[in-house]
Enzyme design. Sequence first.
Site, short mmCIF file in Angstrom:
data_model
loop_
_atom_site.label_atom_id
_atom_site.label_comp_id
_atom_site.label_asym_id
_atom_site.label_seq_id
_atom_site.Cartn_x
_atom_site.Cartn_y
_atom_site.Cartn_z
N LYS A 92 -60.38 -14.37 -43.93
CA LYS A 92 -61.28 -13.29 -43.52
C LYS A 92 -61.35 -13.16 -42.00
O LYS A 92 -61.53 -12.07 -41.47
CB LYS A 92 -62.67 -13.50 -44.14
CG LYS A 92 -62.67 -13.40 -45.68
CD LYS A 92 -62.22 -12.02 -46.16
CE LYS A 92 -62.36 -11.84 -47.65
NZ LYS A 92 -61.91 -10.48 -48.09
N TYR A 117 -61.00 -19.80 -47.60
CA TYR A 117 -61.44 -18.40 -47.65
C TYR A 117 -61.71 -17.83 -46.26
O TYR A 117 -61.23 -16.75 -45.90
CB TYR A 117 -62.70 -18.33 -48.52
CG TYR A 117 -63.30 -16.97 -48.68
CD1 TYR A 117 -62.63 -15.97 -49.37
CD2 TYR A 117 -64.57 -16.67 -48.18
CE1 TYR A 117 -63.19 -14.72 -49.54
CE2 TYR A 117 -65.15 -15.43 -48.35
CZ TYR A 117 -64.46 -14.45 -49.03
OH TYR A 117 -65.02 -13.21 -49.20
N ASP A 135 -49.93 -5.78 -58.01
CA ASP A 135 -50.45 -6.93 -57.27
C ASP A 135 -50.21 -6.68 -55.78
O ASP A 135 -49.05 -6.62 -55.35
CB ASP A 135 -49.73 -8.20 -57.75
CG ASP A 135 -50.29 -9.47 -57.10
OD1 ASP A 135 -50.88 -9.36 -56.00
OD2 ASP A 135 -50.12 -10.55 -57.70
N SER A 190 -61.31 -1.78 -59.00
CA SER A 190 -61.68 -1.83 -60.41
C SER A 190 -62.91 -2.70 -60.67
O SER A 190 -63.37 -2.81 -61.80
CB SER A 190 -60.51 -2.35 -61.25
OG SER A 190 -60.25 -3.71 -60.94
N SER A 221 -63.80 -7.79 -44.88
CA SER A 221 -63.82 -9.20 -44.54
C SER A 221 -65.02 -9.81 -45.27
O SER A 221 -65.20 -9.58 -46.48
CB SER A 221 -63.90 -9.37 -43.02
OG SER A 221 -64.04 -10.70 -42.64
N ARG A 228 -54.81 -5.26 -60.48
CA ARG A 228 -53.78 -5.72 -61.41
C ARG A 228 -54.11 -5.40 -62.87
O ARG A 228 -53.31 -4.79 -63.57
CB ARG A 228 -53.57 -7.24 -61.24
CG ARG A 228 -52.95 -7.63 -59.91
CD ARG A 228 -53.17 -9.10 -59.64
NE ARG A 228 -54.60 -9.45 -59.73
CZ ARG A 228 -55.09 -10.65 -59.52
NH1 ARG A 228 -54.30 -11.65 -59.25
NH2 ARG A 228 -56.40 -10.86 -59.59
N1 LIG Z 1 -69.09 -10.57 -53.62
C1 LIG Z 1 -69.35 -11.13 -52.48
O1 LIG Z 1 -70.34 -11.88 -52.36
C2 LIG Z 1 -68.50 -10.85 -51.27
C3 LIG Z 1 -69.01 -11.17 -50.02
C4 LIG Z 1 -68.23 -10.93 -48.89
C5 LIG Z 1 -66.98 -10.38 -49.03
N2 LIG Z 1 -66.49 -10.06 -50.26
C6 LIG Z 1 -65.14 -9.50 -50.35
O2 LIG Z 1 -65.23 -8.24 -50.95
C7 LIG Z 1 -64.06 -7.97 -51.72
C8 LIG Z 1 -64.45 -7.63 -53.14
O3 LIG Z 1 -65.21 -8.69 -53.68
P1 LIG Z 1 -65.91 -8.60 -55.10
O4 LIG Z 1 -66.91 -9.69 -55.14
O5 LIG Z 1 -66.33 -7.21 -55.35
O6 LIG Z 1 -64.67 -9.04 -56.02
P2 LIG Z 1 -64.35 -8.84 -57.58
O7 LIG Z 1 -65.53 -8.36 -58.35
O8 LIG Z 1 -63.72 -10.12 -57.99
O9 LIG Z 1 -63.23 -7.71 -57.54
C9 LIG Z 1 -62.01 -7.97 -56.92
C10 LIG Z 1 -61.11 -6.79 -57.08
O10 LIG Z 1 -59.86 -7.05 -56.42
C11 LIG Z 1 -58.80 -6.91 -57.36
N3 LIG Z 1 -57.74 -7.86 -57.01
C12 LIG Z 1 -57.84 -9.20 -56.87
N4 LIG Z 1 -56.66 -9.74 -56.58
C13 LIG Z 1 -55.76 -8.71 -56.53
C14 LIG Z 1 -54.37 -8.63 -56.29
N5 LIG Z 1 -53.64 -9.71 -56.04
N6 LIG Z 1 -53.77 -7.41 -56.33
C15 LIG Z 1 -54.50 -6.30 -56.58
N7 LIG Z 1 -55.81 -6.33 -56.81
C16 LIG Z 1 -56.44 -7.52 -56.79
C17 LIG Z 1 -59.45 -7.19 -58.69
O11 LIG Z 1 -58.73 -6.65 -59.79
P3 LIG Z 1 -57.62 -7.50 -60.62
O12 LIG Z 1 -58.15 -8.90 -60.73
O13 LIG Z 1 -57.47 -6.80 -61.90
O14 LIG Z 1 -56.38 -7.43 -59.80
C18 LIG Z 1 -60.77 -6.47 -58.52
O15 LIG Z 1 -60.61 -5.09 -58.66
C19 LIG Z 1 -63.22 -9.24 -51.61
O16 LIG Z 1 -62.25 -9.07 -50.59
C20 LIG Z 1 -64.22 -10.29 -51.22
O17 LIG Z 1 -63.60 -11.35 -50.52
C21 LIG Z 1 -67.24 -10.29 -51.38
#
Ligand SMILES: NC(=O)c1ccc[n+]([C@@H]2O[C@H](COP(=O)([O-])OP(=O)(O)OC[C@H]3O[C@@H](n4cnc5c(N)ncnc54)[C@H](OP(=O)(O)O)[C@@H]3O)[C@@H](O)[C@H]2O)c1
Length: 336
Positions: free
Chosen positions: A197, A193, A100, A48, A179, A71
Amino acid sequence: MSWMVLLAASAGIALVVAFLLLLYLASPLASPKPLSLSGAHVVVTGGSSGIGKSIAVECFKQGAFITLIARNESRLLEAKKEIEKYSINDKQVVHAISVDVSKDCADMERVLKQAQEKLGPVDMLVNCAGTSVNGKFEDLESSRFEQLMAINYLGSVYSTRAVVATMKERRMGRIVFVSSQAGQVGLFGYSAYSATKFALRGLAEALQMEVKPYNIYVTVAYPPDTDTPGFAEESKTKLLETKLISESSSVCQPDHVARVIVKDAVQGKFSSSVGTDGYMLTILTSGMSPISSIAEVLEAVILMGFFRFIGLFYIASFDSIVHRCMVQKEKSEKTD
Ligand SMILES: NC(=O)c1ccc[n+]([C@@H]2O[C@H](COP(=O)([O-])OP(=O)(O)OC[C@H]3O[C@@H](n4cnc5c(N)ncnc54)[C@H](OP(=O)(O)O)[C@@H]3O)[C@@H](O)[C@H]2O)c1
Ligand SMILES: *[C@@H]1O[C@H](CO)[C@@H](O)[C@H](O)[C@H]1NC(C)=O
């Protein structure tokens, strides 16, 4: 003298030839047939927002049927509408489920069973639901360590358990673990964190060895800093040290990151990285990871030592940032 040089040279050549032969023999096992996303059922946890949403869009654009898992219901609905704009035929569906991922294995099995009844067996699962926290080890509440492990690691375990049996029966499938570069190198402020990962990598390696004979391919994606709502949220409270360290690389766009992840997953590549830093880190940390292609293995064999050398300069500069911050902090504490 000259015969010794000749002997050494021929021994060297023989070694290289034997090595290439070995790789050639291993190659039929190495490269799978690419998965077609047209008509495929792709489940994206964390679909989402941010990288997950972009992955869903990318798959939808290639004709997939999508199940989004997160969620917050209103955010799920907004994402569903946004993704639906990219349909390429009128049969395509985006199905959204609010759950969740970290709470209960049985919960995940129940919702994924429902999803499979609606859209058919899952062809690709993308474990992207995740969250991060930045803070010094002793300043983070111990409950944060548990919470992060529950969402980032156990959430991926539960979702994967819910699809893997059917994938094995069908002898096909792709499983992606998102990751992070922080899952390849531990950096200041990411003790909680990074551990989650790194854990995904261990899970992925073991699982890949188990499911490979069933024609199921596992991908671990290591995104760099990416411009997402989650990243913006984390940046609000980021430590100075972490900020200065991450300034050494630029921030990527989620669409770009998603395109790379989907391409690599479809091809069945074990490691998926973005950009030059990402390439270097992935070669450096390839260790005993599964072989995806001969080219990749040869690159690692040739470049690993050199990249370790380059890496030393990064580590020295990160250490010096941390040291400078400590000295400055102690100075300002004395003058207060
Ligand atoms: N952005 C970065 O710089 C970056 C870099 C490296 C890796 N990552 C990884 O990439 C992934 C996505 O990151 P993002 O930055 O795109 O994150 P984001 O914008 O915060 O989106 C996170 C998504 O995960 C869902 N989520 C979180 N906790 C949840 C739970 N307990 N159950 C079900 N859904 C859950 C959120 O929806 P709800 O909150 O509504 O549940 C949302 O859809 C993560 O695993 C992050 O660690 C991100
Ligand atoms: C869910 O998302 C909406 C829209 O993005 C937001 O306004 C709301 O505060 C969120 N609800 C919760 C409980 O986080």
